[in-house]
Design an enzyme around this catalytic site. Structure first.
Site, mmCIF file in Angstrom:
data_model
loop_
_atom_site.group_PDB
_atom_site.id
_atom_site.type_symbol
_atom_site.label_atom_id
_atom_site.label_comp_id
_atom_site.label_asym_id
_atom_site.label_seq_id
_atom_site.Cartn_x
_atom_site.Cartn_y
_atom_site.Cartn_z
ATOM 1 N N GLU A 69 0.855 -1.197 0.000
ATOM 2 C CA GLU A 69 0.000 0.000 0.000
ATOM 3 C C GLU A 69 0.889 1.244 0.000
ATOM 4 O O GLU A 69 2.003 1.233 0.530
ATOM 5 C CB GLU A 69 -0.911 -0.092 1.246
ATOM 6 C CG GLU A 69 -1.783 1.089 1.544
ATOM 7 C CD GLU A 69 -2.857 1.384 0.500
ATOM 8 O OE1 GLU A 69 -2.522 1.470 -0.688
ATOM 9 O OE2 GLU A 69 -4.009 1.590 0.911
ATOM 10 N N ASP A 70 0.397 2.307 -0.594
ATOM 11 C CA ASP A 70 1.167 3.551 -0.658
ATOM 12 C C ASP A 70 1.279 4.240 0.701
ATOM 13 O O ASP A 70 2.360 4.617 1.131
ATOM 14 C CB ASP A 70 0.554 4.521 -1.689
ATOM 15 C CG ASP A 70 -0.952 4.735 -1.501
ATOM 16 O OD1 ASP A 70 -1.552 4.107 -0.589
ATOM 17 O OD2 ASP A 70 -1.527 5.538 -2.252
ATOM 18 N N VAL A 128 -0.655 4.790 4.833
ATOM 19 C CA VAL A 128 -1.663 4.500 5.857
ATOM 20 C C VAL A 128 -1.954 5.793 6.585
ATOM 21 O O VAL A 128 -1.056 6.429 7.143
ATOM 22 C CB VAL A 128 -1.178 3.481 6.907
ATOM 23 C CG1 VAL A 128 -2.359 2.988 7.722
ATOM 24 C CG2 VAL A 128 -0.491 2.326 6.247
ATOM 25 N N ASP A 129 -3.219 6.164 6.565
ATOM 26 C CA ASP A 129 -3.660 7.407 7.197
ATOM 27 C C ASP A 129 -4.500 7.013 8.422
ATOM 28 O O ASP A 129 -3.951 6.697 9.477
ATOM 29 C CB ASP A 129 -4.451 8.178 6.133
ATOM 30 C CG ASP A 129 -4.807 9.589 6.540
ATOM 31 O OD1 ASP A 129 -4.487 9.974 7.668
ATOM 32 O OD2 ASP A 129 -5.408 10.322 5.740
ATOM 33 N N SER A 130 -5.826 6.963 8.290
ATOM 34 C CA SER A 130 -6.661 6.530 9.424
ATOM 35 C C SER A 130 -6.453 5.044 9.722
ATOM 36 O O SER A 130 -6.654 4.601 10.850
ATOM 37 C CB SER A 130 -8.143 6.770 9.107
ATOM 38 O OG SER A 130 -8.587 5.858 8.125
HETATM 39 P P1 IMP Z 1 -6.878 5.471 5.279
HETATM 40 O O1 IMP Z 1 -7.953 4.477 4.965
HETATM 41 O O2 IMP Z 1 -7.415 6.664 6.004
HETATM 42 O O3 IMP Z 1 -5.696 4.865 5.984
HETATM 43 O O4 IMP Z 1 -6.397 6.077 3.912
HETATM 44 C C1 IMP Z 1 -5.638 5.360 3.067
HETATM 45 C C2 IMP Z 1 -5.821 5.776 1.614
HETATM 46 O O5 IMP Z 1 -6.148 7.157 1.468
HETATM 47 C C3 IMP Z 1 -4.507 5.579 0.935
HETATM 48 O O6 IMP Z 1 -4.483 4.312 0.329
HETATM 49 C C4 IMP Z 1 -4.446 6.706 -0.064
HETATM 50 O O7 IMP Z 1 -4.968 6.282 -1.288
HETATM 51 C C5 IMP Z 1 -5.310 7.778 0.512
HETATM 52 N N1 IMP Z 1 -4.514 8.841 1.190
HETATM 53 C C6 IMP Z 1 -4.313 8.998 2.530
HETATM 54 N N2 IMP Z 1 -3.554 10.058 2.803
HETATM 55 C C7 IMP Z 1 -3.233 10.598 1.596
HETATM 56 C C8 IMP Z 1 -2.425 11.734 1.222
HETATM 57 O O8 IMP Z 1 -1.857 12.471 2.026
HETATM 58 N N3 IMP Z 1 -2.345 11.970 -0.117
HETATM 59 C C9 IMP Z 1 -2.958 11.190 -1.057
HETATM 60 N N4 IMP Z 1 -3.704 10.125 -0.736
HETATM 61 C C10 IMP Z 1 -3.847 9.833 0.575
HETATM 62 MG MG MG Z 2 -4.112 3.838 -1.598
#
Ligand code: IMP
Ligand code: MG
Length: 182
Positions: free
Chosen positions: A101-102, A104-106
């Site tokens: 995966e690129d 991980v945010d939340s």
């Molecule tokens: P999560 O589900 O909140 O962990 O978000 C993960 C997905 O949101 C990643 O696979 C990315 O595609 C997208 N994402 C999260 N943060 C960023 C960012 O700063 N820039 C671009 N895409 C993001």
């Molecule tokens: Mg992604």
């Protein structure tokens, strides 16, 4: 890459050289860990496309590449719900799977994918992420290979987009506020 797109970032967080050398290190470690096992790499589209390509080129083991596509972000905010847009074409049952995966945010996307894949009974399941926004975590997830820990800022480049733009930038940059919502 249109030259003026470079001006849309206010700061380069990770340079092209830093990305390349870290990806080489990660590939070396993964190659060592999977030397005796057949690896099925599962890239998460679209954001991981460049990371997967660079990882693959640096792995010196037998590996197959499969892709899965999910969506959760709308613009610069997670929408909350993770949707499966395109499923795997191969059954991961009995395979040694490495989810790539690129960012991980939340953690919601990764948690969704880890649950989805582990329910299909792979021989093993590990996760490799290039970027970790640790401070933004809401759902705890396991990360086995991590490229960089980054601050909770919206970033683009090296495969990551804002409304489908900027994926081709060779570095990770922080998008200027004035380029949101255009
Ligand atoms: P999560 O589900 O909140 O962990 O978000 C993960 C997905 O949101 C990643 O696979 C990315 O595609 C997208 N994402 C999260 N943060 C960023 C960012 O700063 N820039 C671009 N895409 C993001
Ligand atoms: Mg992604």
């Amino acid at each position: 890459m249109s030259a003026n797109l470079h001006d849309h970032t206010e700061e380069i967080l990770i340079t092209e050289n830093q990305l390349q050398s870290r990806v080489r290190e990660m590939a070396k470690k993964i190659s060592r860990d999977y030397r005796e096992r057949e690896l099925m790499l599962v890239g998460v589209l679209k954001g991981s496309l460049i990371f997967v390509a660079d990882l693959l080129r640096n792995l010196d083991i037998d590996v197959s590449a499969e892709f899965i596509c999910v969506s959760s972000y709308e613009g610069d905010r997670p929408s909350g719900a993770v949707k499966l847009v395109m499923d795997l074409q191969k059954d991961p049952a009995g395979k040694h799977v490495l989810l790539v995966e690129d960012i991980v945010d939340s953690g919601a996307t990764l948690a969704f994918l880890q649950e989805l894949l582990s329910a299909r009974r792979p021989a093993s399941l590990r996760t490799c992420v290039l970027l970790d926004k640790t401070a933004a975590r809401k759902v705890p997830v396991t990360i086995d290979y991590r490229g960089f820990t980054i601050p909770d800022k919206f970033i683009v480049g090296y495969g990551l987009d804002y409304r489908e733009r900027y994926r081709g930038l060779p570095y990770i940059g922080v998008l200027r506020k004035e380029h949101y919502s255009k």
